[in-house]
Design a protein around this motif. Structure first.
Motif, PDB file in Angstrom:
ATOM      1  N   THR A   1       0.835  -1.210   0.000  1.00  0.00           N
ATOM      2  CA  THR A   1       0.000   0.000   0.000  1.00  0.00           C
ATOM      3  C   THR A   1       0.865   1.254   0.000  1.00  0.00           C
ATOM      4  O   THR A   1       0.590   2.219  -0.724  1.00  0.00           O
ATOM      5  N   ALA A   2       1.909   1.243   0.815  1.00  0.00           N
ATOM      6  CA  ALA A   2       2.785   2.418   0.910  1.00  0.00           C
ATOM      7  C   ALA A   2       3.430   2.716  -0.441  1.00  0.00           C
ATOM      8  O   ALA A   2       3.460   3.870  -0.889  1.00  0.00           O
ATOM      9  N   LEU A   3       3.931   1.673  -1.090  1.00  0.00           N
ATOM     10  CA  LEU A   3       4.579   1.877  -2.396  1.00  0.00           C
ATOM     11  C   LEU A   3       3.571   2.396  -3.417  1.00  0.00           C
ATOM     12  O   LEU A   3       3.843   3.349  -4.155  1.00  0.00           O
ATOM     13  N   LEU A   4       2.403   1.782  -3.406  1.00  0.00           N
ATOM     14  CA  LEU A   4       1.374   2.147  -4.387  1.00  0.00           C
ATOM     15  C   LEU A   4       0.968   3.614  -4.237  1.00  0.00           C
ATOM     16  O   LEU A   4       1.000   4.389  -5.207  1.00  0.00           O
ATOM     17  N   ILE A   5       0.617   4.007  -3.020  1.00  0.00           N
ATOM     18  CA  ILE A   5       0.141   5.391  -2.817  1.00  0.00           C
ATOM     19  C   ILE A   5       1.265   6.390  -3.101  1.00  0.00           C
ATOM     20  O   ILE A   5       1.056   7.401  -3.784  1.00  0.00           O
ATOM     21  N   ASN A   6       2.469   6.100  -2.610  1.00  0.00           N
ATOM     22  CA  ASN A   6       3.580   7.025  -2.836  1.00  0.00           C
ATOM     23  C   ASN A   6       3.876   7.214  -4.318  1.00  0.00           C
ATOM     24  O   ASN A   6       3.997   8.339  -4.804  1.00  0.00           O
ATOM     25  N   PHE A   7       3.990   6.103  -5.024  1.00  0.00           N
ATOM     26  CA  PHE A   7       4.362   6.207  -6.431  1.00  0.00           C
ATOM     27  C   PHE A   7       3.237   6.800  -7.270  1.00  0.00           C
ATOM     28  O   PHE A   7       3.485   7.650  -8.119  1.00  0.00           O
ATOM     29  N   VAL A   8       2.015   6.353  -7.015  1.00  0.00           N
ATOM     30  CA  VAL A   8       0.896   6.866  -7.823  1.00  0.00           C
ATOM     31  C   VAL A   8       0.729   8.371  -7.588  1.00  0.00           C
ATOM     32  O   VAL A   8       0.614   9.154  -8.536  1.00  0.00           O
ATOM     33  N   SER A   9       0.756   8.787  -6.303  1.00  0.00           N
ATOM     34  CA  SER A   9       0.537  10.224  -6.038  1.00  0.00           C
ATOM     35  C   SER A   9       1.684  11.054  -6.596  1.00  0.00           C
ATOM     36  O   SER A   9       1.485  12.157  -7.094  1.00  0.00           O
TER      37      SER A   9
END
Lengths: 177, 498
Positions: B443-451
């Motif tokens: 989740t952390a990777l997904l939100i950080n990279f997407v945002s």
């Protein structure tokens, strides 16, 4: 509290996430995150401080307080359950109160400036900013004192050292076999 | 002396780089195994660890991006610095003891090793290793770019190198970094860190006094000028606003205990009990060095508003312009050396953990064992990693002129959100599960990279990093609570009871 600490940390985390969501859904104001300086390229300005805090000021301050509470609980999580004595809880509680006072002085000082347009100075900064700068920096000093001075009492006692040495001895035995 | 300003600065930087090269050669003779290369054989004293810890914390971001951010957004950026005391405290409470014990008990040489031992899971090891490699690429590229930009600024002031290009500066600075990291591994890194830390403390203190003397009324006059221009910028939450500031408070405060290049150093001390003195020493060093971050930014903003200095082409120029306009040439020489020290001390730490992830952890997670001749491959991969990061830095620079500071903060935020819950909380809570860890990291990777990649901005200056971190914390504990309680290895269980 001593043994159910993780549930409290979880509850505080959920509350913080809920506040964050509420802030994201709150009525927005123009340039809430700052805007370009009207004359000097490369500089940002905050503009109308009162407007920026109108819809989220209280929520933001609650978030700040919960963060300080979470910091204290997390620090407590790093101490073995059997050492979470009333004495330690009193120290940790004192540390939290100190951090909350600093946060309140900063927030209320800011609100006061927005109302009056006047501020005193302390060591180079407007009073509210001085609380943010020096107060926040110093706010964790009690935690550091608890760790450093209480190391042999709460963090890694002689009994702990003995237990760890037993583990290392067992490891050596296993590797020799 | 003023006539020789550039020569003095260049001389100080060259002397510093020669020192790094010599340290690399010295450390090479003490590096005999991958354990020496990655964690200095767990044989370091408290002063060395303390200085290495704080100098790795304060990177080029602190010396270039930090003052630039204060110049640009005012007090908002303070929150990244003033939270350091809390960050160090949490890091030591949650991580220092248990990471050191598990490292010795399981002969761990990297953070993913620790995580694999704690969760008894190669999947979690793999995810942490991948996170480290991704974060290292962004962060290392930022550091190399910062180093090259500063070198170009210094050398272009001399007649001989007036037209020196950025690519050449990337090559020169990376070559020095690669040399001492490849030859001496972490031993060279930590001993250069000791000198780097000392230079940074001296530089920070001297800069504070210089900054206070720029205006007759000292720092108070500088903040008064800023306040009169735009009150919010000088108030506690700065131009970026309350939630941006509190976001940094959260991400930089709690997040410090999730920075792999820092917490790996907590595995390196010879005696576990040294942690009690390492904590205050690290914090003291950091505070002294960070004085530069705050004082330069404030004075440069006030000077520009007051018309003393022309507006800067880029906020990141704040430190270099301050030094050329206000600082004595000798002080400028010390600070520029300190700047390189700050950048290199962080870069070498990143090179080290990135290399460990690639040659030790990812193969171990996939094949169940490390590769043969780890020490040799560690040196090869260190070179390759640095070259790839340098290329990435140049590409980013020429294709997208994003602030050095934002890239640096992105790297920090990615680590904080992905690693803090899994390591800092996971090492202290037996109920943490593999499912919780995998969910939190993913989740952390997904939100950080997407945002970051989508450029999505949340209202009121709430950052993607803050959202990622808060979400990963809640999911880590929540998912762990609702999944089956794990069965820990006996030795790990006993360590977690100590």
């Amino acid at each position: 509290m001593r043994s159910k600490l993780i549930y409290i940390i979880f509850a505080v985390g959920v509350l913080m996430a809920a506040i964050l969501l509420a802030i994201c859904l709150a009525e927005t104001v123009p340039d809430a995150g700052g805007s370009a300086h009207p004359e000097i390229a490369g500089l940002q300005v905050g503009g109308d401080g009162a407007a920026r805090l109108e819809h989220i000021g209280t929520l933001g301050f609650a978030f700040q307080c919960l963060l300080l509470i979470q910091i204290t609980f997390l620090s407590l999580l790093g101490i073995s359950e059997r050492y979470r004595t009333n004495e330690l809880l009193a120290y940790m509680g004192g540390s939290l109160v100190f951090m909350l006072i600093v946060a309140w002085q900063m927030y209320s000082g800011h609100l006061e400036y927005l109302e009056t347009g006047e501020t005193g100075y302390f060591l180079g900064f407007p009073s509210a900013t001085a609380w943010a700068t020096y107060g926040t920096w110093l706010g964790a000093i009690p935690l550091i004192l608890i760790y450093s001075l209480g190391f042999r009492k709460y963090i890694y006692t002689a009994e702990d050292e003995e237990k760890f040495n037993v583990l290392l001895a067992e490891k050596s035995e296993r590797s020799e076999q | 002396m003023e006539a020789f300003r550039q020569e003095i600065i260049v001389g100080a930087v060259v002397a510093y780089m020669i020192f790094c090269v010599l340290t690399g050669l010295w450390a090479m003779r003490r590096t005999h195994s991958s354990s020496d290369f990655f964690i200095a054989g767990r044989g370091l004293g408290p002063i060395v660890v303390a200085l290495a810890l704080f100098s790795s914390t304060l990177s080029g971001f602190g010396f270039v991006g930090g003052p630039g951010l204060v110049y640009s957004i005012g007090v908002s950026s303070f929150w990244m610095v003033v939270i350091s005391s809390t960050g160090y405290a949490i890091g030591f409470f949650l991580v220092a003891k248990r990471i050191r014990m598990i490292a010795e008990l399981r002969d761990c040489i990297s953070l993913p090793d620790i995580v694999a031992a704690r969760y008894n899971s190669q999947a979690v090891r793999f995810m942490i290793a991948i996170t480290i490699v991704l974060g290292v690429m962004g962060y290392l590229a930022t550091q190399i770019l910062a180093m090259a930009v500063v070198m170009q600024a210094i050398l272009s002031g001399t007649e001989t190198f007036a037209n020196i290009g950025l690519v050449t500066c990337v090559v020169i600075s990376s070559a020095v970094l690669i040399f001492y990291c490849v030859t001496g591994g972490i031993i060279a890194s930590v001993y250069t860190d000791v000198v780097q830390g000392a230079i940074m403390m001296i530089a920070g203190t001297l800069i504070l006094f210089t900054a206070m003397s720029v205006f007759d009324g000292g720092m108070q006059e500088a903040t008064s000028i800023i306040l009169a221009d735009d009150a919010e910028t000088a108030m506690p939450y700065g131009a970026a606003g309350m939630m941006a500031s509190l976001g940094w408070f959260f991400v930089f405060g709690l997040g410090l205990a999730g920075q792999p290049h820092l917490i790996t150093k907590m595995m390196m001390n010879k005696n576990l009990s040294d942690s009690r003195s390492i904590l205050p020493m690290s914090l003291f060093g950091y505070v002294m060095a960070a004085l530069l971050w705050i004082s330069i930014g404030i004075v440069m903003r006030a000077a520009v508003i007051d018309g003393v200095v022309d507006p800067l082409a880029l906020p990141d120029d704040a430190a270099s312009v301050f030094l050329s306009v206000f600082a004595n040439p000798l002080l400028a020489g010390v600070v520029f050396a300190g700047l390189f020290a700050a950048i290199m001390s962080t870069s070498d730490a990143f090179l080290n953990i990135g290399t460990a992830a690639i040659i030790h952890d990812i193969p171990k997670a996939i094949r169940g064992k490390s590769i043969e001749n780890e020490l040799f491959w560690a040196r090869v991969v260190t070179v390759i990693l640095a070259i790839v990061a340098a290329s990435f830095a140049l590409y980013s620079h020429f294709a997208d002129a994003t602030l050095v500071a934002i890239l640096g903060a992105f790297g920090w935020g990615t680590f904080a959100a992905s690693i803090f819950p899994v390591v800092a909380v996971g090492l202290n809570w037996k109920g943490a599960t593999v499912a919780g860890a995998v969910t939190a990291i993913g989740t952390a990777l997904l939100i950080n990279f997407v945002s970051q990649l989508a450029g999505y901005t949340f209202p009121y200056g709430v950052s993607g990093q803050l959202v990622a971190f808060a979400t990963s914390m809640v999911l880590f504990i929540g998912v762990s609570l609702f999944t089956e309680k794990p069965k820990l290895d006996s030795d790990i269980e006993r360590v977690m009871e100590i």
